[in-house]
Motif scaffolding. Structure first.
Motif, mmCIF file in Angstrom:
data_model
loop_
_atom_site.group_PDB
_atom_site.id
_atom_site.type_symbol
_atom_site.label_atom_id
_atom_site.label_comp_id
_atom_site.label_asym_id
_atom_site.label_seq_id
_atom_site.Cartn_x
_atom_site.Cartn_y
_atom_site.Cartn_z
ATOM 1 N N LEU A 123 -7.761 9.788 -3.685
ATOM 2 C CA LEU A 123 -7.903 8.337 -3.816
ATOM 3 C C LEU A 123 -9.225 7.997 -4.499
ATOM 4 N N TRP A 180 0.783 -1.234 0.000
ATOM 5 C CA TRP A 180 0.000 0.000 0.000
ATOM 6 C C TRP A 180 0.826 1.302 0.000
ATOM 7 N N ALA A 188 0.311 3.952 -2.845
ATOM 8 C CA ALA A 188 -0.211 5.283 -2.478
ATOM 9 C C ALA A 188 0.732 6.389 -2.952
#
Lengths: 148, 148
Positions: free
Chosen positions: B9, A112, A116
């Protein structure tokens, strides 16, 4: 039905090329950091978010975004790597579940931060607030069109 | 490096989901009309536009947009189907070319109207002129970011 114009075709090409390039960049970063590839991440996150951390393979196919064709092969590979296990359905015969393992969850969490950072670097940060809003608006229109 | 925000996101997810859904819709239309799938189309169009209608496999990998991994398998399949042939390089040893065949060109031309209709229906037509412009602007920014 009107024909697609040069300008429309040019934006379409830009859309699929940009998508491809950003995905490629993020894949490169994940590989460099020895994290799972995006296709694997995509399966792991769907299992993680599902009730009981498991999904029927058919439902998994509907949910994943990056690897629709070849999903069975990917699930086989992930099972060998211990990132998920298959479990027979007890209620009915409509095929097996894929279940997230602890190792799978660990790899999800390890990937992640790299993913990200990629989203930030290659997608969010280059866009000004107004561009991000405009992109969001256009994508919302498209999503509503393609959703059945 | 700042963290990716919820909003960023959310737009990213919308971006990859919308891309995936539109591609899926177009794939469905192509399958229904018994035309070649998009991954095949992608290879055929790159060969068609290349000088001499041929490309080294390495260059083909750089150019295609939809199937980077698994391209060798795809090229194998397309060779079996007669849509391209492999040709050894005479000038040097750096591997073979993929060359477009007549059958490949025919399938390319047969697929285009279905593909074009999909681009119009699922992408161009739902967007107002201003949305298309805004999308183009945002994508241009992103392309410049990810291009080396």
């Amino acid at each position: 039905m009107d024909r697609v114009t040069e300008q429309e075709l040019s934006v379409w090409r830009l859309f699929i090329q940009t998508h491809s390039k950003i995905i490629e960049k993020i894949e490169g970063d994940l590989a460099e950091e020895k994290r799972v590839p995006l296709s694997t991440y995509d399966v792991l996150i769907e299992l993680f978010e599902a009730p009981g951390r498991k999904l029927r393979l058919g439902d998994l196919t509907k949910k994943v975004v990056l690897t629709k064709s070849g999903l069975t092969r990917l699930v086989d590979r992930m099972e060998k790597e211990g990132l998920l296990k298959r479990e027979k359905s007890e209620e009915d015969k409509r095929g097996a579940y894929a279940v997230l393992t602890e190792a799978g969850e660990t790899e999800l969490r390890r990937a992640w931060p790299v993913y990200a950072k990629g989203i930030k670097t290659y997608f969010a940060k280059p866009l000004e607030e107004a561009d991000l809003q405009a992109l969001n608006k256009a994508l919302e229109v498209l999503r509503q069109t393609v959703e059945d």
